[in-house]
Write a protein that holds these residues in place. Structure first.
Motif, PDB file in Angstrom:
ATOM      1  N   UNK A  36       1.028  -1.121   0.017  1.00  0.00           N
ATOM      2  CA  UNK A  36      -0.058  -0.017   0.159  1.00  0.00           C
ATOM      3  C   UNK A  36       0.840   1.141   0.126  1.00  0.00           C
ATOM      4  N   UNK A  37       1.938   1.427   0.691  1.00  0.00           N
ATOM      5  CA  UNK A  37       2.887   2.198   0.992  1.00  0.00           C
ATOM      6  C   UNK A  37       3.508   2.671  -0.512  1.00  0.00           C
ATOM      7  N   UNK A  38       4.172   1.546  -1.199  1.00  0.00           N
ATOM      8  CA  UNK A  38       4.757   1.704  -2.368  1.00  0.00           C
ATOM      9  C   UNK A  38       3.792   2.193  -3.500  1.00  0.00           C
ATOM     10  N   UNK A  39       2.402   1.802  -3.596  1.00  0.00           N
ATOM     11  CA  UNK A  39       1.545   1.991  -4.397  1.00  0.00           C
ATOM     12  C   UNK A  39       1.047   3.560  -4.286  1.00  0.00           C
ATOM     13  N   UNK A  40       0.810   3.885  -3.059  1.00  0.00           N
ATOM     14  CA  UNK A  40       0.719   5.349  -2.944  1.00  0.00           C
ATOM     15  C   UNK A  40       1.793   6.405  -3.321  1.00  0.00           C
ATOM     16  N   UNK A  41       2.956   5.942  -3.183  1.00  0.00           N
ATOM     17  CA  UNK A  41       4.220   6.785  -3.486  1.00  0.00           C
ATOM     18  C   UNK A  41       4.191   6.802  -5.143  1.00  0.00           C
ATOM     19  N   UNK A  42       3.857   5.736  -5.665  1.00  0.00           N
ATOM     20  CA  UNK A  42       4.246   5.866  -7.145  1.00  0.00           C
ATOM     21  C   UNK A  42       2.999   6.146  -8.181  1.00  0.00           C
ATOM     22  N   UNK A  43       1.893   5.891  -7.379  1.00  0.00           N
ATOM     23  CA  UNK A  43       0.592   6.130  -8.333  1.00  0.00           C
ATOM     24  C   UNK A  43       0.512   7.704  -8.867  1.00  0.00           C
ATOM     25  N   UNK A  44       1.119   8.771  -8.092  1.00  0.00           N
ATOM     26  CA  UNK A  44       1.001  10.064  -8.750  1.00  0.00           C
ATOM     27  C   UNK A  44       1.984  10.234  -9.614  1.00  0.00           C
ATOM     28  N   UNK A  45       2.909   9.455  -9.666  1.00  0.00           N
ATOM     29  CA  UNK A  45       4.087   9.723 -10.741  1.00  0.00           C
ATOM     30  C   UNK A  45       3.684   8.737 -12.175  1.00  0.00           C
ATOM     31  N   UNK A  46       2.546   8.092 -11.979  1.00  0.00           N
ATOM     32  CA  UNK A  46       1.945   7.514 -13.069  1.00  0.00           C
ATOM     33  C   UNK A  46       0.773   7.982 -13.731  1.00  0.00           C
ATOM     34  N   UNK A  57      -2.925  -0.210  -8.957  1.00  0.00           N
ATOM     35  CA  UNK A  57      -4.212  -0.306  -8.261  1.00  0.00           C
ATOM     36  C   UNK A  57      -4.828  -1.392  -7.661  1.00  0.00           C
ATOM     37  N   UNK A  58      -4.459  -2.628  -8.684  1.00  0.00           N
ATOM     38  CA  UNK A  58      -5.003  -3.869  -8.317  1.00  0.00           C
ATOM     39  C   UNK A  58      -4.171  -4.506  -6.995  1.00  0.00           C
ATOM     40  N   UNK A  59      -2.965  -4.212  -7.029  1.00  0.00           N
ATOM     41  CA  UNK A  59      -2.203  -4.665  -6.171  1.00  0.00           C
ATOM     42  C   UNK A  59      -2.591  -4.087  -4.708  1.00  0.00           C
ATOM     43  N   UNK A  60      -2.752  -2.580  -4.678  1.00  0.00           N
ATOM     44  CA  UNK A  60      -3.202  -2.039  -3.557  1.00  0.00           C
ATOM     45  C   UNK A  60      -4.724  -2.609  -3.113  1.00  0.00           C
ATOM     46  N   UNK A  61      -5.578  -2.615  -3.904  1.00  0.00           N
ATOM     47  CA  UNK A  61      -6.979  -3.184  -3.492  1.00  0.00           C
ATOM     48  C   UNK A  61      -6.632  -4.669  -2.958  1.00  0.00           C
ATOM     49  N   UNK A  62      -5.610  -5.563  -3.319  1.00  0.00           N
ATOM     50  CA  UNK A  62      -5.774  -6.656  -2.891  1.00  0.00           C
ATOM     51  C   UNK A  62      -5.286  -6.909  -1.665  1.00  0.00           C
ATOM     52  N   UNK A  63      -3.884  -5.893  -1.481  1.00  0.00           N
ATOM     53  CA  UNK A  63      -3.454  -5.863  -0.059  1.00  0.00           C
ATOM     54  C   UNK A  63      -4.581  -5.216   0.719  1.00  0.00           C
ATOM     55  N   UNK A  64      -5.255  -4.392   0.510  1.00  0.00           N
ATOM     56  CA  UNK A  64      -6.417  -3.818   1.642  1.00  0.00           C
ATOM     57  C   UNK A  64      -7.414  -4.866   1.769  1.00  0.00           C
ATOM     58  N   UNK A  65      -7.875  -5.699   0.879  1.00  0.00           N
ATOM     59  CA  UNK A  65      -8.851  -6.956   1.095  1.00  0.00           C
ATOM     60  C   UNK A  65      -8.055  -7.884   2.040  1.00  0.00           C
ATOM     61  N   UNK A  66      -6.935  -8.167   1.622  1.00  0.00           N
ATOM     62  CA  UNK A  66      -6.088  -9.143   2.331  1.00  0.00           C
ATOM     63  C   UNK A  66      -6.029  -8.841   3.991  1.00  0.00           C
ATOM     64  N   UNK A  67      -6.096  -7.486   4.104  1.00  0.00           N
ATOM     65  CA  UNK A  67      -5.973  -6.915   5.521  1.00  0.00           C
ATOM     66  C   UNK A  67      -7.496  -6.832   6.154  1.00  0.00           C
ATOM     67  N   UNK A  68      -8.460  -7.086   5.400  1.00  0.00           N
ATOM     68  CA  UNK A  68      -9.804  -7.002   6.022  1.00  0.00           C
ATOM     69  C   UNK A  68     -10.432  -5.562   5.681  1.00  0.00           C
TER      70      UNK A  68
END
Length: 303
Positions: A36-46, A57-68
């Motif tokens: 999540x941290x890495x996704x938030x850091x790179x998304x503005x650059x993309x 964003x897929x990886x971020x969503x998957x991580x958040x779902x895995x954390x409930x």
């Protein structure tokens, strides 16, 4: 000039590939916060690369779902779907919607995803699970019967589908078809303990269903007609059983208990619904089934 532009265009893609490899490693290690941290850091650059944003964003969503965190996962999953629709973003968005109770939204999205990506077998499987959880079993069976059973479907998913389809067919009373399907599954996957156990359980459930059906028929035939207030209580038992989705045997047992009580007592029930609920609760307690007392109380406004 063009070579420099080419290198500039390639740089975000190469960086993203490295990031996605890291996300895969972090995911296997359960380090979801780092994703999540890495996704938030790179998304503005993309911002100028929607396709790359969608992948991250897929990886971020998957991580958040895995954390409930379904509520937080819905937005990145939906954004990924809007930027670059994919089977994975469809699956994750539907997961988030389902977790948040929006079953209609999850169903609609999965139907769209299945139409867009007919080879993504996991999407109709996910849809069938959602439908079966809502007791829409015939619809779920129809979907599963459309799916291919060939090399496109991994062995573990084939085993799951054989088991799920047979379970749903059994729930509809289509015992012979369920048995035939499990035997077919075992012939394709002879080493599967899941399918062999399911076959054993199916045969046991079929025997129980036959015994229950015979008992229901016997008890139903032996019920004498009632009149007056006694008949109102009898009707209330049936209504209450239907509201709380109790089995036929529980309802019949409560009606038999009521008649047995009438053989020794001569009550004048003024609140048939409360009598019906009380008789059903008595049967459930005798059967050592945890009775939904609070739900019964709410249904009949007990004080």
């Amino acid at each position: 000039m063009s070579r420099t532009s080419g290198r500039d265009d390639d740089e975000p893609g190469a960086r993203l590939e490295r990031t996605l490899r890291k996300c895969a490693e972090w995911s296997r290690a359960g380090r979801h916060r780092e994703i999540i941290t890495e996704a938030d850091r790179q998304l503005p650059e993309l911002a100028q690369h929607p396709k790359y944003q969608a992948a991250l964003l897929v990886w971020k969503a998957q991580a958040l779902l895995a954390m409930g965190h379904a509520a937080r996962a819905r937005e990145p999953a939906a954004q990924s779907w809007e930027l670059e629709p994919s089977p994975h973003s469809c699956h994750l968005t539907a997961n988030a919607l389902e977790a948040l109770g929006d079953l209609d939204g999850a169903e609609e999205l999965l139907r769209v995803g299945w139409q867009m990506f007919p080879q993504a077998v996991h999407l109709p499987v996910q849809l069938a699970v959602i439908l079966s959880d809502q007791a829409r079993i015939p619809e779920a069976v129809d979907i599963l019967e459309e799916l291919p059973f060939d090399d496109r479907v991994p062995d573990d998913l084939q085993v799951f589908l054989f088991g799920m389809r047979s379970t749903l067919l059994a729930a509809m009373g289509r015992w012979a078809e369920a048995d035939e399907l499990l035997q077919e599954g075992i012939s394709h996957h002879p080493a599967s303990a899941v399918l062999s156990d399911a076959h054993t359980n199916l045969n046991a459930a079929r025997r129980r269903a036959r015994a229950e059906s015979a008992l229901v028929e016997s008890w139903s035939a032996g019920l004498e007609e009632l009149g007056g207030g006694a008949a109102e209580v009898d009707d209330a038992i049936v209504r209450c059983g239907a509201v709380h989705e109790l089995g036929r045997l529980e309802v019949l047992a409560a009606r038999r208990l009521w008649r047995a009580y009438l053989d020794h007592q001569h009550p004048r029930p003024h609140a048939p619904d409360l009598w019906g609920a009380a008789l059903l609760l008595a049967v459930l307690e005798l059967d050592r089934t945890s009775p939904p007392t609070a739900a019964f109380a709410r249904s009949f406004a007990c004080r």
